[in-house]
Design an enzyme around this catalytic site. Structure first.
Site, PDB file in Angstrom:
ATOM      1  N   HIS A  57       0.856  -1.201   0.000  1.00 39.81           N
ATOM      2  CA  HIS A  57       0.000   0.000   0.000  1.00 39.81           C
ATOM      3  C   HIS A  57       0.883   1.238   0.000  1.00 39.81           C
ATOM      4  O   HIS A  57       1.965   1.243   0.570  1.00 39.81           O
ATOM      5  CB  HIS A  57      -0.894   0.005   1.246  1.00 39.81           C
ATOM      6  CG  HIS A  57      -2.073   0.906   1.115  1.00 39.81           C
ATOM      7  ND1 HIS A  57      -2.020   2.242   1.416  1.00 39.81           N
ATOM      8  CD2 HIS A  57      -3.319   0.660   0.674  1.00 39.81           C
ATOM      9  CE1 HIS A  57      -3.195   2.780   1.193  1.00 39.81           C
ATOM     10  NE2 HIS A  57      -4.012   1.857   0.740  1.00 39.81           N
ATOM     11  N   ASP A 107      -7.922  -5.308  -0.600  1.00 42.99           N
ATOM     12  CA  ASP A 107      -8.297  -6.126  -1.764  1.00 42.99           C
ATOM     13  C   ASP A 107      -7.950  -7.599  -1.617  1.00 42.99           C
ATOM     14  O   ASP A 107      -8.316  -8.406  -2.468  1.00 42.99           O
ATOM     15  CB  ASP A 107      -7.596  -5.563  -3.018  1.00 42.99           C
ATOM     16  CG  ASP A 107      -8.157  -4.184  -3.348  1.00 42.99           C
ATOM     17  OD1 ASP A 107      -7.385  -3.220  -3.373  1.00 42.99           O
ATOM     18  OD2 ASP A 107      -9.395  -4.087  -3.518  1.00 42.99           O
TER      19      ASP A 107
END
Ligand code: SDX
Length: 396
Positions: free
Chosen positions: A273, A331
């Site tokens: 991320h 996700d």
């Protein structure tokens, strides 16, 4: 120093804007919407309460919730003309291509009645977008399946209505399973906003020109589609499928070797991320939701879920990922949950867009509502050619 939060000057120098909506602490793995931790909202609130929070700054009381729900419900239908936009697409068009077109097309119905500088107009645009996204996503799915569209039913919940429009047909009602309804509502909450991510920054920059909110949200849909962003949930499920085909858990080591090979350009989708250098709090909640849904549906031995948990365990103990502070993000598990509740893989990112619409429009309205805002104009560091003379063609 702003209240509880302290920022280092370096961080502030890269900040694109001030905002009061969402706070992320990437090192601690913290996420708060208007000061409420995501872990509490996921348990004690539903998606429409979260929409109210993001739009107006606080959770609604019972009457406010009733009024807000009624306003959203009364805007869930779309203009009948929208069906003709769909007909222009191939049946196998990717749902995000269709959604980019449909959301942009909403401008054609509302832009001339929307003065972006009028707070009431901004509010009704927000209500319309939150209300119509599930209808449009379901229409995109029905179109791809060659089935008739199903109209929204006002007596159903937000998530229940979406599942009805997706899976009911004129011949058969769809019985909304409360476990699935709650799981989907939680997926919407977890995806609702996330500070200045790529698609939200796109919406802010696009909206800063004064364009109508429907066009600005369409730009956000287009940006979210990328596999490095919202497209990662679809890519993650495809990745798990590929590892399964390679031989499953026993082949995780071979897959991770590919990831470590700089020349392979293979990424562990659902990991890493730009901001979180710790576990994404949404991933933890998504994994819990996975357990709940798969257990309730008798799918606890789902091979992809078991493979995902093994992959996560191995990656979290592997120095390549640990040294780079790569952890599961939102996700990693969301695709497994959506697949378990019957959502086709190709629709995962469209559902991300459905949920993120409230965050996009809340961030856009926050910007437009600030009398100091100006059109965005990022600058560049020019590293190209120094000035030179143009030679006539014969001398070039
Ligand atoms: C979302 O911004 C947001 O808030 C987004 C989002 C939201 O809610 O809006 O949270 C939603 O987009 C989540 C992210 C979904 N994307 C994926 O899961 C795709 C896989 N992840 C990667 O593509 C990647 O992690 C990014 C794009 C998310 C971040 O990329 P960065 O900024 O390059 O990550 P980094 O700087 O921390 O990378 C450090 C190193 C690099 O290697 P080296 O050059 O140091 O050798 O880690 C590597 C990267 O190549 N790396 C990965 C990796 N992610 C980073 N290696 C393998 N697999 C990965 N997933």
């Amino acid at each position: 120093q702003t209240g509880k939060f302290t920022y280092d000057p370096g961080f502030l120098s890269t900040a694109s804007c001030n905002s009061t909506i969402t706070y992320i602490d990437g090192d601690k793995g913290e996420l708060l919407y208007r000061g409420y931790p995501i872990e509490q909202l996921a348990v004690h609130a539903d998606f429409l309460e979260t929409c109210h929070l993001l739009l107006y700054g606080d959770l609604p009381d019972a009457q406010q919730k009733k009024d807000f729900t009624a306003r959203v419900t009364n805007h869930t239908m779309v203009n009948e003309q929208m069906q003709f936009f769909l007909r222009g697409f191939r049946r196998d068009a990717h749902p995000m291509a269709v959604m980019t077109g449909l959301v942009g097309a909403l401008s054609a119905f509302y832009h001339d009645s929307t003065d972006i500088n009028n707070p009431q107009h901004r509010e009704i645009a927000a209500i319309r977008l939150i209300a119509k996204m599930p209808t449009l996503v379901a229409m995109a799915y029905k179109y791809s399946a060659g089935q008739p569209y199903m109209y929204p039913k006002n007596k159903l919940s937000y998530a229940g209505n979406f599942m009805h429009m997706m899976f009911a047909t004129p011949c058969e009602d769809y019985e909304v399973n409360p476990v699935i309804e709650r799981a989907l509502d939680r997926i919407f909450i977890l995806h609702a906003d996330h500070e200045q991510n790529a698609s939200t920054s796109t919406v802010r920059l696009c909206g800063s020109s004064g364009t109508n909110p429907f066009a600005a949200i369409a730009a956000g849909v287009a940006c979210l589609w990328g596999p490095a962003h919202g497209g990662a949930n679809e890519a993650c499920l495809n990745m798990l499928g590929d590892i399964q085909k390679m031989g499953g858990v026993e082949k995780i080591g071979d897959f991770i070797k590919q990831v470590k090979d700089k020349n392979s350009n293979v990424k562990l989708m659902g990991f890493g991320h730009r901001v979180y250098k710790n576990y994404d709090p949404r991933a933890k909640l998504m994994r819990e939701t996975c357990h709940e849904v798969l257990g309730a549906l008798g799918l606890e031995n789902d091979p992809l879920f078991k493979l995902a948990m093994s992959l996560e365990k191995i990656a979290l103990e592997d120095d390549y990922f640990v040294s780079r502070k790569l952890y599961p993000n939102v996700d990693f598990y969301s695709g497994i949950v959506q697949r378990a509740i019957g959502i086709p893989v190709s629709l995962f990112t469209a559902i991300f867009a459905l949920a993120r619409t409230v965050g996009w429009i809340a961030q856009l309205n926050e910007m437009i509502g600030d009398p100091e805002y100006k059109i965005g104009r990022p600058r560049q560091l020019f590293v190209g050619s120094t000035p030179r003379e143009v030679k006539p063609l014969a001398q070039r």
